[in-house]
Design a protein around this motif. Structure first.
Motif, PDB file in Angstrom:
ATOM      1  N   ASP A  67       0.870  -1.184   0.000  1.00 42.91           N
ATOM      2  CA  ASP A  67       0.000   0.000   0.000  1.00 42.91           C
ATOM      3  C   ASP A  67       0.904   1.232   0.000  1.00 42.91           C
ATOM      4  O   ASP A  67       1.831   1.340   0.798  1.00 42.91           O
ATOM      5  CB  ASP A  67      -0.892  -0.017   1.247  1.00 42.91           C
ATOM      6  CG  ASP A  67      -1.896   1.115   1.260  1.00 42.91           C
ATOM      7  OD1 ASP A  67      -1.475   2.294   1.397  1.00 42.91           O
ATOM      8  OD2 ASP A  67      -3.103   0.853   1.162  1.00 42.91           O
ATOM      9  N   ASN A 144      -6.970  -4.926   3.388  1.00 42.24           N
ATOM     10  CA  ASN A 144      -8.332  -4.840   2.867  1.00 42.24           C
ATOM     11  C   ASN A 144      -8.890  -6.189   2.443  1.00 42.24           C
ATOM     12  O   ASN A 144     -10.096  -6.423   2.492  1.00 42.24           O
ATOM     13  CB  ASN A 144      -8.383  -3.861   1.685  1.00 42.24           C
ATOM     14  CG  ASN A 144      -9.798  -3.386   1.401  1.00 42.24           C
ATOM     15  OD1 ASN A 144     -10.679  -3.454   2.266  1.00 42.24           O
ATOM     16  ND2 ASN A 144     -10.035  -2.903   0.196  1.00 42.24           N
ATOM     17  N   ASP A 145      -8.011  -7.086   2.016  1.00 43.67           N
ATOM     18  CA  ASP A 145      -8.445  -8.420   1.602  1.00 43.67           C
ATOM     19  C   ASP A 145      -7.523  -9.437   2.272  1.00 43.67           C
ATOM     20  O   ASP A 145      -6.639 -10.008   1.629  1.00 43.67           O
ATOM     21  CB  ASP A 145      -8.394  -8.552   0.080  1.00 43.67           C
ATOM     22  CG  ASP A 145      -9.060  -9.838  -0.399  1.00 43.67           C
ATOM     23  OD1 ASP A 145      -9.817 -10.449   0.387  1.00 43.67           O
ATOM     24  OD2 ASP A 145      -8.811 -10.237  -1.554  1.00 43.67           O
ATOM     25  N   ASP A 179     -14.566   0.198   3.234  1.00 41.01           N
ATOM     26  CA  ASP A 179     -14.401   1.317   2.308  1.00 41.01           C
ATOM     27  C   ASP A 179     -15.769   1.774   1.841  1.00 41.01           C
ATOM     28  O   ASP A 179     -16.674   0.948   1.637  1.00 41.01           O
ATOM     29  CB  ASP A 179     -13.577   0.898   1.093  1.00 41.01           C
ATOM     30  CG  ASP A 179     -12.118   0.626   1.434  1.00 41.01           C
ATOM     31  OD1 ASP A 179     -11.742   0.804   2.606  1.00 41.01           O
ATOM     32  OD2 ASP A 179     -11.365   0.241   0.526  1.00 41.01           O
ATOM     33  N   LYS A 183     -15.204   3.439  -3.565  1.00 38.39           N
ATOM     34  CA  LYS A 183     -13.927   4.046  -3.205  1.00 38.39           C
ATOM     35  C   LYS A 183     -12.980   2.992  -2.640  1.00 38.39           C
ATOM     36  O   LYS A 183     -13.397   2.070  -1.964  1.00 38.39           O
ATOM     37  CB  LYS A 183     -14.125   5.157  -2.173  1.00 38.39           C
ATOM     38  CG  LYS A 183     -14.824   6.395  -2.701  1.00 38.39           C
ATOM     39  CD  LYS A 183     -14.832   7.497  -1.655  1.00 38.39           C
ATOM     40  CE  LYS A 183     -15.490   8.770  -2.180  1.00 38.39           C
ATOM     41  NZ  LYS A 183     -15.489   9.852  -1.162  1.00 38.39           N
ATOM     42  N   ASP A 184     -11.704   3.162  -2.944  1.00 39.75           N
ATOM     43  CA  ASP A 184     -10.656   2.293  -2.390  1.00 39.75           C
ATOM     44  C   ASP A 184      -9.783   3.153  -1.485  1.00 39.75           C
ATOM     45  O   ASP A 184      -8.940   3.918  -1.967  1.00 39.75           O
ATOM     46  CB  ASP A 184      -9.814   1.672  -3.502  1.00 39.75           C
ATOM     47  CG  ASP A 184     -10.610   0.684  -4.342  1.00 39.75           C
ATOM     48  OD1 ASP A 184     -11.419  -0.061  -3.760  1.00 39.75           O
ATOM     49  OD2 ASP A 184     -10.416   0.670  -5.575  1.00 39.75           O
ATOM     50  N   SER A 186      -6.888   4.142   1.166  1.00 39.65           N
ATOM     51  CA  SER A 186      -5.549   3.686   1.530  1.00 39.65           C
ATOM     52  C   SER A 186      -5.599   3.187   2.969  1.00 39.65           C
ATOM     53  O   SER A 186      -6.569   3.430   3.701  1.00 39.65           O
ATOM     54  CB  SER A 186      -4.544   4.834   1.409  1.00 39.65           C
ATOM     55  OG  SER A 186      -4.797   5.811   2.418  1.00 39.65           O
TER      56      SER A 186
END
Length: 202
Positions: A67, A144-145, A179, A183-184, A186
């Motif tokens: 990231d 996030n995953d 999120d 939108k993604d 950070s």
């Protein structure tokens, strides 16, 4: 003797591909069984739930070095908890392909690379012992995953408050900061949102 026909060769190639696919499927099936068995044996039995800051004495956060905000996020996490006199550390997921001439950009003690994973995807005992010795009150995943490595850390941690960005089966996380639609965020933006919730919990 006549050479194999083109159609025969096509069928033979398809059969070989099918066998390889079935082999991979079988491996994943077996791996999933062993993962569930390992989690059943090692998952924490500590009851979890929201904790106010004044009851948090230690933390562990996991972030992904791929990231773009990871360095700023690491600093933000450390500064935030330090301002509340809460000790802890940041673990780094580093699944980049690192050549022999490349160097880790984070501490080897708290960095989890692909080489640190066993065939089930669990971090090695050394990294898990570092997590255990930290004995965090709060466990935060900013991945996030999250893959099985982070899931295993979260499920086996005795933290009494677990926070993530994506819920995992069994409602593993007590607080999930998703999120916004379309939108993604950070990792840094996600942690900023987490801070707002942490500041509100009484």
């Amino acid at each position: 003797r006549n050479p194999p026909s083109h159609r025969f060769r096509q069928r033979l190639a398809a059969a070989i591909v099918f066998l390889f696919v079935r082999k991979d499927d079988m491996f994943e099936f077996v791996k999933d069984i062993f993962r569930k068995s390992s989690l059943k044996k090692n998952a924490s039995t500590v009851e979890t739930g929201f904790l106010p800051l004044n009851r948090i004495r230690s933390y562990v956060a996991v972030i992904d070095v791929e990231d773009t905000s990871f360095d700023a996020c690491k600093t933000a996490i450390m500064n935030y908890f330090r301002s509340h006199n809460i000790n802890g550390c940041v673990f780094f997921q580093d699944f980049r392909k690192i050549g022999s001439e490349d160097r880790l950009i984070t501490s080897i003690q708290t960095t989890i690379t692909r080489k640190d994973l066993d065939w089930l995807g669990r971090p090695n005992k050394y990294k898990l012992n570092v997590l255990k010795e930290m004995n965090p009150d709060v466990f935060i995943s900013l991945i996030n995953d999250p893959g099985f490595a982070v899931e295993y850390m979260a499920r086996t941690s005795n933290a009494r408050f677990k926070i993530g960005r994506k819920q995992l089966p069994g409602n593993l996380f007590d607080l999930v900061i998703k999120d916004p639609a379309g939108k993604d965020l950070s990792q840094l933006q996600s942690f900023q949102a987490m801070k707002e919730y942490l500041n509100r919990i009484q």
